[in-house]
Enzyme design. Structure first.
Site: not given
Ligand SMILES: *Cc1c(COP(=O)(O)O)cnc(C)c1O
Length: 405
Positions: A148, A232, A261
């Site tokens: 994700f 990420d 986050k």
């Molecule tokens: C939450 C998340 C995203 C996306 O972040 P947003 O602030 O919702 O755009 C991307 N990668 C990972 C691993 C995430 O947990």
């Protein structure tokens, strides 16, 4: 406003229509129905509009690193918004420069590190994707199945979940999804690959770790083939997994990391941090954002990161994570197959597809946890939790398991 006034505030105001209906009719239908109407938070607890208290072991999905209404964050935001909240990218501000320097330090990127600020995780990933296009003109990017990376068209193109993607095809071409094994990476990588993008721990997938040695091998292979290794760290970063960033536990140095986050404890912000030569790829005018790096968000992040450091919250994440893991394992529940993850990003793998029933029961009992999928419970509590919160979590989680089996 006192706490009691907060709780008794009638958000329905002049209308008699209940809030779920107002939500349903006014909000875009893209999100599932909300579970509760929350009006206040303090520490690891939140309160709903009926005055019911919940122990928050999701923390806005790994966002409220300091919990709710932490005085250090409240003070920083209040002070900054009273001084100056926003300027354009034609100007710099002290908190912005301070945060960039701080991120260079805590990532270990040092003098060769550079920071780009956006407003969300997806935007940090968008910046990473654009960065990959600047790597020798290559257009092929490797990402993982079941990963994700966000919901915008670019970040969705990297996301390895067909259910989220299908309605929005065609997405960005050239992105290849591979299995999360070293063998699959060895088979897919060659000199045409611009970048490999991976989560050190797949949070949305249910807190799934990479295979042992994956990041080390990924570093070797991306270096050998001239591809960027982009991590990420949006969910795994800022202390949550027991290090400032999860890659540091693997003993490697990536070319870039995306963070968001938890970094500003609830104030929207995202960042792409580059290491070494990758720091030279973006040229003047190639990327930007109106809000990105504004003094309000960066002051909030400085406060959060400063507090994580001075209060020893990374060590706390290690200790509390171990206590929670031991507590769950000691239950010997036939429903629990395994506990995955690191620090305070934990996934509880279930032997039966009852995760949603467990999380619903927990909510009724005053505990917020998340069913990441049918067989995985995800917990990501604030980094500030102590003995009382750990004990309360174990007690309520035990009841929720018993009510489900
Ligand atoms: C939450 C998340 C995203 C996306 O972040 P947003 O602030 O919702 O755009 C991307 N990668 C990972 C691993 C995430 O947990």
């Amino acid at each position: 406003m006192t706490n009691d006034e907060f709780i008794s505030t009638d958000i329905d105001g002049a209308t008699d229509t209940p809030w779920p209906q107002r939500y349903r009719t006014a909000m875009m239908g893209s999100a599932p129905a909300p579970l509760r109407l929350l009006v206040r938070g303090e520490g690891a607890y939140v309160w709903d509009s009926e005055g019911v208290r919940y122990l928050d072991f999701l923390a806005g999905i790994a966002v409220n690193a300091l919990g709710h209404a932490h005085p250090v964050l409240v003070e920083a935001v209040t002070t900054q918004i009273s001084a100056i909240a926003h300027v354009s990218n034609y100007f710099a501000t002290p908190p912005q420069i301070e945060l960039a320097e701080r991120l260079r330090r805590i990532t270990g990127a040092g003098d060769r590190g550079r920071v780009y600020f956006g407003n969300s995780g997806a935007e940090a990933i968008e910046a990473a994707l654009k960065l990959s296009r600047l790597n020798k003109g290559r257009k092929r990017v490797l990402a993982l199945n079941n990963s994700f990376h966000g919901r915008t068209m670019g970040s969705l193109s990297l996301t390895g979940k067909p259910a989220l993607r299908d309605a929005f095809e065609p997405l960005i071409p050239g992105i290849v999804h591979i299995d999360s094994t070293i063998a699959a990476l060895e088979a897919a990588i060659d000199d045409t690959v611009a970048a490999l993008v991976v989560e050190p721990i797949k949070g949305e997938a249910g807190v799934i770790e990479l295979p042992e040695g994956y990041l080390k091998r990924a570093r070797e292979l991306t270096t050998k083939h001239g591809a960027l290794l982009i991590l990420d760290e949006i969910q795994t970063g800022v202390g949550r997994t027991g290090a400032w960033f999860s890659f540091q536990r693997a003993g490697i140095v990536p070319d870039a990391i995306a963070v968001a986050k938890g970094i500003a404890g609830g104030v929207p912000i995202g960042a792409l941090i580059t290491f070494g030569e990758a720091s030279d790829l973006f040229a003047t005018g190639q990327h930007g954002s109106t809000f990105g790096g504004n003094p309000l968000a960066t002051a909030a992040a400085n406060a959060v990161l400063g507090e994580i450091e001075s209060a020893g919250l990374i060590e706390n994440a290690v200790q509390r994570g171990a206590e929670i893991r031991a507590g769950i394992e000691a239950l010997n529940s036939p429903l629990v197959a395994e506990v995955r993850g690191a620090g305070l990003l934990l996934g509880i793998g279930l032997t039966e597809p009852v995760a949603h029933r467990i999380s619903t029961k927990a909510l009724e009992l005053g505990l917020i946890i998340n069913a990441a999928n049918d067989t995985s419970i995800r917990i990501a509590p604030p980094l500030i939790i102590g003995d009382a919160e750990v004990a309360e979590f174990i007690a309520i989680f035990t009841q929720a398991l018993e009510a489900t089996s």
